[in-house]
Motif scaffolding. Sequence first.
Motif, short mmCIF file in Angstrom:
data_model
loop_
_atom_site.label_atom_id
_atom_site.label_comp_id
_atom_site.label_asym_id
_atom_site.label_seq_id
_atom_site.Cartn_x
_atom_site.Cartn_y
_atom_site.Cartn_z
N GLY A 1 10.66 12.69 -4.51
CA GLY A 1 10.11 13.45 -3.39
C GLY A 1 10.32 12.69 -2.09
O GLY A 1 10.58 11.47 -2.09
N ILE A 2 10.20 13.43 -1.00
CA ILE A 2 10.47 12.86 0.33
C ILE A 2 9.30 13.18 1.26
O ILE A 2 8.79 14.31 1.25
N LEU A 3 8.91 12.19 2.02
CA LEU A 3 7.86 12.40 3.01
C LEU A 3 8.36 11.90 4.36
O LEU A 3 8.65 10.72 4.52
N ARG B 1 6.26 -1.41 -6.34
CA ARG B 1 5.17 -0.47 -6.63
C ARG B 1 4.31 -0.29 -5.39
O ARG B 1 4.27 -1.17 -4.52
N GLN B 2 3.66 0.86 -5.32
CA GLN B 2 2.75 1.14 -4.20
C GLN B 2 1.36 1.41 -4.78
O GLN B 2 1.24 2.09 -5.80
N VAL B 3 0.35 0.91 -4.09
CA VAL B 3 -1.01 1.19 -4.59
C VAL B 3 -1.66 2.32 -3.79
O VAL B 3 -2.69 2.85 -4.19
N HIS C 1 0.86 -1.18 0.00
CA HIS C 1 0.00 0.00 0.00
C HIS C 1 0.91 1.24 0.00
O HIS C 1 0.94 2.02 -0.94
N SER C 2 1.68 1.37 1.06
CA SER C 2 2.63 2.49 1.17
C SER C 2 3.78 2.01 2.05
O SER C 2 3.55 1.46 3.14
N THR C 3 5.01 2.20 1.59
CA THR C 3 6.17 1.76 2.40
C THR C 3 6.21 2.54 3.72
O THR C 3 6.61 2.00 4.74
N ASN C 4 5.79 3.81 3.69
CA ASN C 4 5.77 4.58 4.94
C ASN C 4 4.80 3.97 5.96
O ASN C 4 5.11 3.84 7.13
N LEU C 5 3.60 3.62 5.45
CA LEU C 5 2.61 3.05 6.37
C LEU C 5 3.07 1.71 6.91
O LEU C 5 2.89 1.41 8.09
N ARG D 1 -1.60 12.11 -3.18
CA ARG D 1 -1.25 10.75 -3.58
C ARG D 1 0.12 10.78 -4.26
O ARG D 1 0.45 11.77 -4.92
N TRP D 2 0.90 9.72 -4.09
CA TRP D 2 2.18 9.61 -4.80
C TRP D 2 2.05 8.44 -5.76
O TRP D 2 1.99 7.28 -5.34
N TYR D 3 1.94 8.73 -7.05
CA TYR D 3 1.78 7.67 -8.04
C TYR D 3 3.05 6.83 -8.06
O TYR D 3 4.15 7.39 -8.16
N ARG E 1 12.04 19.82 -13.30
CA ARG E 1 11.06 18.73 -13.31
C ARG E 1 11.33 17.79 -12.16
O ARG E 1 12.49 17.53 -11.82
N LYS E 2 10.25 17.25 -11.61
CA LYS E 2 10.40 16.47 -10.38
C LYS E 2 10.84 15.03 -10.69
O LYS E 2 10.18 14.31 -11.44
N ILE E 3 11.98 14.65 -10.08
CA ILE E 3 12.48 13.28 -10.27
C ILE E 3 12.26 12.46 -8.99
O ILE E 3 12.37 11.24 -9.00
N GLY F 1 0.50 5.00 -2.43
CA GLY F 1 1.67 5.84 -2.13
C GLY F 1 1.21 7.21 -1.62
O GLY F 1 0.29 7.80 -2.17
N ARG F 2 1.87 7.70 -0.58
CA ARG F 2 1.47 8.97 0.03
C ARG F 2 2.48 10.06 -0.27
O ARG F 2 3.68 9.86 -0.15
N GLY F 3 1.96 11.22 -0.64
CA GLY F 3 2.81 12.37 -0.87
C GLY F 3 2.60 13.40 0.23
O GLY F 3 1.84 13.16 1.18
N ARG F 4 3.26 14.54 0.11
CA ARG F 4 3.12 15.60 1.12
C ARG F 4 1.71 16.17 1.04
O ARG F 4 1.05 16.12 0.02
N HIS F 5 1.29 16.78 2.16
CA HIS F 5 -0.01 17.44 2.26
C HIS F 5 -1.17 16.52 1.86
O HIS F 5 -2.12 16.95 1.19
N GLY G 1 10.38 8.56 3.99
CA GLY G 1 10.06 7.85 2.75
C GLY G 1 10.56 8.65 1.56
O GLY G 1 10.43 9.87 1.51
N ILE G 2 11.12 7.92 0.60
CA ILE G 2 11.57 8.60 -0.63
C ILE G 2 11.06 7.83 -1.84
O ILE G 2 11.08 6.59 -1.86
N GLY G 3 10.59 8.58 -2.81
CA GLY G 3 10.20 7.99 -4.09
C GLY G 3 11.09 8.61 -5.15
O GLY G 3 11.24 9.84 -5.20
C1 BTN Z 1 6.13 14.31 -2.12
O1 BTN Z 1 4.92 14.61 -2.07
O2 BTN Z 1 6.91 14.91 -2.85
C2 BTN Z 1 6.66 13.22 -1.23
C3 BTN Z 1 6.57 11.88 -1.89
C4 BTN Z 1 7.10 10.75 -1.05
C5 BTN Z 1 6.85 9.40 -1.69
C6 BTN Z 1 7.50 8.28 -0.96
S1 BTN Z 1 7.51 6.78 -1.90
C7 BTN Z 1 8.04 5.88 -0.52
C8 BTN Z 1 7.31 6.43 0.68
N1 BTN Z 1 6.03 5.78 0.85
C9 BTN Z 1 5.00 6.59 0.64
O3 BTN Z 1 3.80 6.27 0.72
N2 BTN Z 1 5.45 7.83 0.36
C10 BTN Z 1 6.90 7.90 0.38
#
Ligand code: BTN
Length: 260
Positions: free
Chosen positions: A125-127, A51-53, A27-31, A62-64, A121-123, A55-59, A143-145
């Motif tokens: 992100g970090i949460l 892959r994450q189904v 689901h999410s490596t952070n979770l 979603r992190w695809y 361009r975004k390569i 994935g969480r981003g900031r704020h 967490g880093i993607g």
């Molecule tokens: C951002 O919004 O820029 C932060 C993105 C962080 C994504 C990574 S991928 C691994 C880890 N697990 C998650 O669900 N999110 C972070």
Amino acid sequence: MVDSEALLSALNTHIISPRITYLEEVHSTNLMAKDMVRDGGGEGIVVIADRQVGGRGRHGRRWYSPSGGLYLSIVLKPPLGDSSSPFLGIMLANAALRALEESSMIKAHLKWPNDLLVNERKIGGILGELVVSEGGDALAILGIGINTSFNDSDLPEALRISATTIAKESKIVPTQEDLASQIINNIDQQLREVRERQALDFILKEYRKNCTTLGRAVLVELPAGTLNGIAVDIDNNGMLVVENGDGQHLVSAGDVIHLR
Ligand code: BTN
């Protein structure tokens, strides 16, 4: 696929004792890392997925996370007491930039606070998220993607223009093991230096040097509205200093848009 044996043998850490959990899909490596801390785990937990189904981003975004990216979370203890926890995200950002350069000869920059950019361009992100362990210690889940090699068509249309991948920017595409080990080794190297020097200023110095937000006209989206001005500094706590006609404003969290 990540070869956990190859990853373990590429690690060269003195402070962190990494314990790797690798999954094809999560689901999410952070979770997952957070659940592992709640179940009694501590510093050194590393979760990597193909892959994450969810994935969480900031704020809360979603992190695809299609296959062809690195999705990694690591659990770390703040190196100089709880108040040093924000520096862990900065160390991870420094480590990721070093790893991109070492593995693919890509010179990436940082958009405050933690976006990894190549030519705007975004390569990656970090949460960073904080949790309290069973024993009452504050621990950070970092967490880093990183977009390694997926195709544009793997992302929603709205993101295609603003995102890039290692494969687009370099002829050398590292293995997941290379990239993950270099990130972890570079965090460990900074943690070692922090321990030796009992200081954090050199971490910020490296961050500032690579932060492309500094000196730019920015629009900052804050919960209470927007702030326009010039990003003039990053203070000793990692906050962004934005200057405009009203004076200087300290920003602790928010979304920054580079205006020029
Ligand atoms: C951002 O919004 O820029 C932060 C993105 C962080 C994504 C990574 S991928 C691994 C880890 N697990 C998650 O669900 N999110 C972070």
